[in-house]
Design an enzyme around this catalytic site. Structure first.
Site, PDB file in Angstrom:
ATOM      1  CG  ASP A 146      52.453  40.858  44.289  1.00 55.33           C
ATOM      2  OD1 ASP A 146      51.764  40.485  45.256  1.00 55.33           O
ATOM      3  OD2 ASP A 146      52.041  41.666  43.434  1.00 55.33           O
ATOM      4  CE  LYS A 187      40.691  40.860  43.313  1.00 56.58           C
ATOM      5  NZ  LYS A 187      42.148  40.722  43.186  1.00 56.58           N
ATOM      6  CG  HIS A 190      47.010  40.022  44.755  1.00 57.81           C
ATOM      7  ND1 HIS A 190      47.039  41.269  44.188  1.00 57.81           N
ATOM      8  CD2 HIS A 190      48.286  39.767  45.146  1.00 57.81           C
ATOM      9  CE1 HIS A 190      48.267  41.761  44.239  1.00 57.81           C
ATOM     10  NE2 HIS A 190      49.043  40.856  44.802  1.00 57.81           N
ATOM     11  CE1 TYR A 207      41.353  45.397  41.887  1.00 56.25           C
ATOM     12  CE2 TYR A 207      42.323  46.620  40.063  1.00 56.25           C
ATOM     13  CZ  TYR A 207      42.407  46.099  41.345  1.00 56.25           C
ATOM     14  OH  TYR A 207      43.564  46.275  42.071  1.00 56.25           O
TER      15      TYR A 207
END
Length: 201
Positions: A169, A72, A62, A132
């Site tokens: 995905d 991130k 991503h 995260y």
């Protein structure tokens, strides 16, 4: 806490220092001052995410459009995951390059990746947890993916793991297709965003 840059520029691995005693373990898993000293920039915190995955679950690859993009800071407090960063910035000298870090409770580490980079992880154990911090909130119209199984990327997913992907995905384009479709951020856009963050904007 020790930090070093990965093979993909603007991504880093942080080796954390756990403190163990008969009560359990304590670790500082995020330090804004350490990250800023090593990278020359801050991580504007907009959202915190947490996932729990069965063995074989592969999430990613991503990325978000820049600006603002989505940096991130990734940590795995339980279980084990293989965390992968890919340079998807068109015009980057390392476009298409990747690096991988094993994250898990046994050896506490974290990964930081700047805006414009692609991110994926594969759960190597059942109930692997990933927490995260991200620099921008979820924005469906600005978030895209590249197939984590793209043969040209040849990412280092271990053999013998039955990979499970989301429908989204599984349907993601290859890196070459995403580039042709104009879905990828550019190095120019990312460099401008990094300069803003280094200036404290």
């Amino acid at each position: 806490m020790e930090i070093r840059q990965l093979a993909v520029p603007d991504s880093y691995v942080l080796d954390l220092v756990p403190h163990d005693d008969d009560r359990g373990r304590f670790a500082e898993w995020y330090r804004a001052d350490v990250l800023a000293a090593a990278t020359g920039r801050t991580l504007p915190l907009a959202q915190a995410n947490h996932s729990v995955s069965a063995r074989g679950v592969l999430r990613g690859l991503h990325f978000a459009l820049v600006p603002p993009g989505q940096a991130k800071y990734v940590y795995c407090p339980a279980g084990r995951v293989l965390d992968v960063v890919v340079d998807v910035r068109v015009g980057s000298p390392t476009f298409g390059a990747s690096d991988a870090v094993l994250l898990g409770a046994g050896r506490p580490r974290a990964v930081f990746l700047a805006e414009g980079l692609g991110h994926a992880f594969l759960a190597l154990e059942d109930r692997s947890s990933v927490t995260y911090l991200v620099s921008s909130g979820y924005s469906p119209g600005r978030e895209f993916g590249v197939s984590p199984l793209d043969p040209e990327l040849d990412l280092p997913w271990p053999a013998g793991v039955d990979v499970r992907l989301s429908d989204k995905d599984r349907a993601a384009p290859t890196l070459a297709q995403a580039r042709e479709e104009g879905l990828l951020p550019t190095m120019e856009q990312c460099a401008a965003r990094y300069a803003q963050l280094r200036a404290g904007a």
